[in-house]
Design an enzyme around this catalytic site. Sequence first.
Site, PDB file in Angstrom:
ATOM      1  N   ILE A   1       0.856  -1.178   0.000  1.00  0.00           N
ATOM      2  CA  ILE A   1       0.000   0.000   0.000  1.00  0.00           C
ATOM      3  C   ILE A   1       0.897   1.234   0.000  1.00  0.00           C
ATOM      4  CG2 ILE A   1      -1.831   1.272   1.181  1.00  0.00           C
ATOM      5  CD1 ILE A   1      -2.691  -1.526   0.224  1.00  0.00           C
ATOM      6  N   SER A   2       0.828   1.970  -1.094  1.00  0.00           N
ATOM      7  CA  SER A   2       1.646   3.169  -1.241  1.00  0.00           C
ATOM      8  C   SER A   2       0.750   4.403  -1.223  1.00  0.00           C
ATOM      9  CB  SER A   2       2.463   3.088  -2.536  1.00  0.00           C
ATOM     10  OG  SER A   2       3.449   4.101  -2.576  1.00  0.00           O
TER      11      SER A   2
ATOM     12  N   LYS B   1       1.636  10.360  -3.092  1.00  0.00           N
ATOM     13  CA  LYS B   1       2.794  11.211  -2.804  1.00  0.00           C
ATOM     14  C   LYS B   1       4.107  10.585  -3.293  1.00  0.00           C
ATOM     15  CE  LYS B   1       0.627  13.243   1.271  1.00  0.00           C
ATOM     16  NZ  LYS B   1      -0.704  12.746   0.958  1.00  0.00           N
TER      17      LYS B   1
ATOM     18  N   ASN C   1      -6.436  10.212  -1.117  1.00  0.00           N
ATOM     19  CA  ASN C   1      -6.979  10.530   0.195  1.00  0.00           C
ATOM     20  C   ASN C   1      -8.207   9.667   0.444  1.00  0.00           C
ATOM     21  OD1 ASN C   1      -8.132  11.877   2.453  1.00  0.00           O
ATOM     22  ND2 ASN C   1      -6.996  13.714   1.878  1.00  0.00           N
ATOM     23  N   VAL C   2      -8.086   8.679   1.309  1.00  0.00           N
ATOM     24  CA  VAL C   2      -9.207   7.807   1.648  1.00  0.00           C
ATOM     25  C   VAL C   2     -10.005   8.482   2.756  1.00  0.00           C
ATOM     26  CG1 VAL C   2      -9.917   5.532   2.457  1.00  0.00           C
ATOM     27  CG2 VAL C   2      -7.903   5.753   0.987  1.00  0.00           C
TER      28      VAL C   2
ATOM     29  N   GLY D   1     -12.054   9.342   5.772  1.00  0.00           N
ATOM     30  CA  GLY D   1     -12.263   8.653   7.043  1.00  0.00           C
ATOM     31  C   GLY D   1     -11.062   7.883   7.547  1.00  0.00           C
ATOM     32  N   SER D   2      -9.985   7.808   6.766  1.00  0.00           N
ATOM     33  CA  SER D   2      -8.799   7.090   7.227  1.00  0.00           C
ATOM     34  C   SER D   2      -7.925   8.011   8.062  1.00  0.00           C
ATOM     35  CB  SER D   2      -8.000   6.565   6.023  1.00  0.00           C
ATOM     36  OG  SER D   2      -7.455   7.649   5.294  1.00  0.00           O
ATOM     37  N   SER D   3      -7.001   7.416   8.807  1.00  0.00           N
ATOM     38  CA  SER D   3      -6.068   8.256   9.562  1.00  0.00           C
ATOM     39  C   SER D   3      -5.171   8.965   8.554  1.00  0.00           C
ATOM     40  CB  SER D   3      -5.234   7.413  10.530  1.00  0.00           C
ATOM     41  OG  SER D   3      -4.431   6.506   9.814  1.00  0.00           O
TER      42      SER D   3
ATOM     43  N   THR E   1      -1.628  23.349  -0.082  1.00  0.00           N
ATOM     44  CA  THR E   1      -0.199  23.528  -0.280  1.00  0.00           C
ATOM     45  C   THR E   1       0.103  24.325  -1.546  1.00  0.00           C
ATOM     46  OG1 THR E   1      -0.138  21.376  -1.361  1.00  0.00           O
ATOM     47  CG2 THR E   1       0.474  21.445   0.965  1.00  0.00           C
TER      48      THR E   1
END
Length: 133
Positions: A24-25, A28, A68-69, A71-73, A93
């Site tokens: 899982i990458s 970025k 960007n998932v 609800g994920s951390s 950014t």
Amino acid sequence: MVCFGTLIVAKASLETRVKNFVFISTDKAVRPTNVMGASKRLSELCMQGIYRSGKNIITNFSIVRFGNVIGSSGSAIPLFSKQIEAGGPVTVTDPKVIRYLQQTGDAVSFYYGVQEQKTGIKITFAVIYVCLL
């Protein structure tokens, strides 16, 4: 660092003839500008090198780059929501930034779908929604 752990686990997967190895990458890793992106990119390159230098490999190596998932951390969505609720501004950014978003269920389904590929090494982008901020 992520790359050393990935290297150890990838080598162990080959030695024990594991069927599927999914790394899982992150998006970025495309053009890294921070430590996380650089370490993920280095891990991807290690996996590619291991696969290309091996013989009679039965392990399916997959690299999945998530954006960007929701609800994920580490998701930026909670921060953006707070900023919008407070009347803004929404911090980004770069004004030209493109955010790649997906729901958790979509990310999980995509992860399991990647395991169906044939033997080899493949980098797959999991992009569902695009958001310009």
